[in-house]
Design an enzyme around this catalytic site. Structure first.
Site, PDB file in Angstrom:
ATOM      1  N   GLY A  13     138.656  17.760  77.223  1.00  7.28           N
ATOM      2  CA  GLY A  13     140.100  17.688  77.017  1.00  7.28           C
ATOM      3  C   GLY A  13     140.691  16.298  76.870  1.00  7.28           C
ATOM      4  O   GLY A  13     140.176  15.448  76.128  1.00  7.28           O
ATOM      5  N   ARG A  34     132.511  15.813  86.970  1.00  4.55           N
ATOM      6  CA  ARG A  34     131.470  16.463  87.778  1.00  4.55           C
ATOM      7  C   ARG A  34     130.288  16.922  86.936  1.00  4.55           C
ATOM      8  O   ARG A  34     129.166  17.011  87.427  1.00  4.55           O
ATOM      9  CB  ARG A  34     132.046  17.708  88.491  1.00  4.55           C
ATOM     10  CG  ARG A  34     133.017  17.393  89.608  1.00  4.55           C
ATOM     11  CD  ARG A  34     133.772  18.636  90.016  1.00  4.55           C
ATOM     12  NE  ARG A  34     134.519  19.182  88.874  1.00  4.55           N
ATOM     13  CZ  ARG A  34     135.222  20.308  88.892  1.00  4.55           C
ATOM     14  NH1 ARG A  34     135.264  21.030  89.995  1.00  4.55           N
ATOM     15  NH2 ARG A  34     135.866  20.707  87.813  1.00  4.55           N
ATOM     16  N   SER A 140     152.792  16.133  84.126  1.00  2.00           N
ATOM     17  CA  SER A 140     152.946  17.355  83.315  1.00  2.00           C
ATOM     18  C   SER A 140     154.421  17.707  83.215  1.00  2.00           C
ATOM     19  O   SER A 140     155.212  17.342  84.092  1.00  2.00           O
ATOM     20  CB  SER A 140     152.203  18.510  83.994  1.00  2.00           C
ATOM     21  OG  SER A 140     152.471  19.730  83.330  1.00  2.00           O
ATOM     22  N   TYR A 153     150.639  24.717  91.312  1.00  5.94           N
ATOM     23  CA  TYR A 153     150.319  23.729  90.263  1.00  5.94           C
ATOM     24  C   TYR A 153     151.541  22.838  90.014  1.00  5.94           C
ATOM     25  O   TYR A 153     151.416  21.609  89.966  1.00  5.94           O
ATOM     26  CB  TYR A 153     149.874  24.425  88.970  1.00  5.94           C
ATOM     27  CG  TYR A 153     149.576  23.416  87.871  1.00  5.94           C
ATOM     28  CD1 TYR A 153     148.488  22.544  87.984  1.00  5.94           C
ATOM     29  CD2 TYR A 153     150.394  23.318  86.749  1.00  5.94           C
ATOM     30  CE1 TYR A 153     148.230  21.597  86.994  1.00  5.94           C
ATOM     31  CE2 TYR A 153     150.140  22.374  85.755  1.00  5.94           C
ATOM     32  CZ  TYR A 153     149.052  21.516  85.893  1.00  5.94           C
ATOM     33  OH  TYR A 153     148.810  20.566  84.925  1.00  5.94           O
ATOM     34  N   THR A 188     143.191  22.689  75.539  1.00  7.80           N
ATOM     35  CA  THR A 188     141.970  22.032  76.033  1.00  7.80           C
ATOM     36  C   THR A 188     141.203  23.119  76.808  1.00  7.80           C
ATOM     37  O   THR A 188     141.445  24.305  76.585  1.00  7.80           O
ATOM     38  CB  THR A 188     142.348  20.882  76.989  1.00  7.80           C
ATOM     39  OG1 THR A 188     143.081  21.455  78.083  1.00  7.80           O
ATOM     40  CG2 THR A 188     143.212  19.825  76.313  1.00  7.80           C
TER      41      THR A 188
END
Ligand code: NDP
Ligand code: 8X3
Length: 252
Positions: A13, A34, A140, A153, A188
């Site tokens: 992304g 990761r 965001s 979120y 993404t």
């Protein structure tokens, strides 16, 4: 001299697209994530394609010790970091608060807020020592306006918004720039992660309008690093043409 850019969450992304644009512009990169294979593959591709140096560091930003170890053990030639892009982050689940899963909440809080703080805390001493630095936090539109089922979120991105603003104030005396780049919906792996691998649900998130793509955001991240030393963009909010904010998207 080539700049060095430290990007968290570069395996996919926005982080990956950011690594690509800085690589094209001859910056050296420290990339993290990761997924070791993806990280090493990207490092190999970018270093050979653009003749730059790329250091892949595989760690989970939620693991405080792993973050500290990775950054405190950076070889000295990698100490000259110019820009930190705090991009690693995710949404998990889309549920009303009364139906939410506590594990999902913890994953988001631990990644989006605590992980960002661990990385930032480890990099700031390098910036202070070098008497330069630029922190770019990926916020965001969800950190500006809440939406139904966005609860935790949104809370993490409101948290990032507060941190970006306070970091800017706290770091003034060191001449360290802080910029928050706040995207709206971008196609993404974000929705695939949010819907826990459900492709159909993930694709539906982008039905009926043309969303942003990762490169749209990466170009703005790059742009804010190209300005004169005395100029700091504190905040950029970027959405698709069809999106006004978290709650208004014009769909056909
Ligand atoms: P992707 O899922 O495509 O990429 C997320 C990246 O974050 C991956 O590289 C992933 O790497 C990394 N990441 C996630 N969790 C961890 C972790 N615990 N430790 C280390 N790395 C981690 O999503 P996006 O590119 O869309 O998201 C990037 C940022 O942009 C996030 O902060 C997101 O909240 C924000 N954003 C996204 C929007 C969108 O619509 N796409 C809109 C607004 C903001 P790996 O899995 O290998 O660890
Ligand atoms: C990602 C954008 O609207 O899916 O931060 O929360 S949204």
């Amino acid at each position: 001299m080539n700049k060095t850019i430290f990007i968290t969450g570069a395996t996919a992304g926005i982080g990956k697209a950011t690594a690509e644009i800085f690589a094209k512009n001859k910056c050296n990169l420290i990339i993290t994530g990761r997924r070791k294979n993806k990280l090493h593959e990207l490092a190999k591709t970018l270093s050979s394609e653009y003749q730059i140096e790329v250091l892949p560091l595989c760690f989970d930003v939620r693991n405080k010790e792993a973050v500290e170890n990775a950054i405190s053990n950076l070889p000295s030639k990698w100490h000259n970091i110019d820009v930190l892009v705090n991009n690693a982050g995710l949404a998990v689940g889309l549920d009303k608060i009364q139906e939410g899963c506590i594990e999902d909440w913890e994953t988001m809080i631990d990644t989006n807020i605590k992980g960002l703080l661990y990385v930032t805390k480890a990099i700031i001493p390098i910036f202070i020592k070098n008497k330069k630095g630029h922190i770019i936090n990926i916020g965001s539109t969800a950190g500006k306006t809440v939406y139904e089922k966005g609860n935790v979120y949104c809370a993490t991105k409101f948290g990032v918004d507060a941190l970006s603003k306070t970091m800017r104030i706290d770091l003034l005396e060191y001449g360290i720039k802080v910029t928050q780049v706040s995207p709206g919906a971008a196609e993404t792996e974000f929705s695939l992660v949010r819907f826990k691998g459900d492709f159909e649900k993930a694709e539906k998130a982008y039905d009926g309008y043309q969303p942003l793509v990762a490169k749209d955001i990466a170009e703005q991240v790059y742009y804010v690093t190209t300005l004169p030393k005395h100029v700091c963009i504190n905040e950029l909010e970027i959405t698709a043409l069809a999106q006004a904010n978290s709650t208004y998207i014009y769909k056909n």
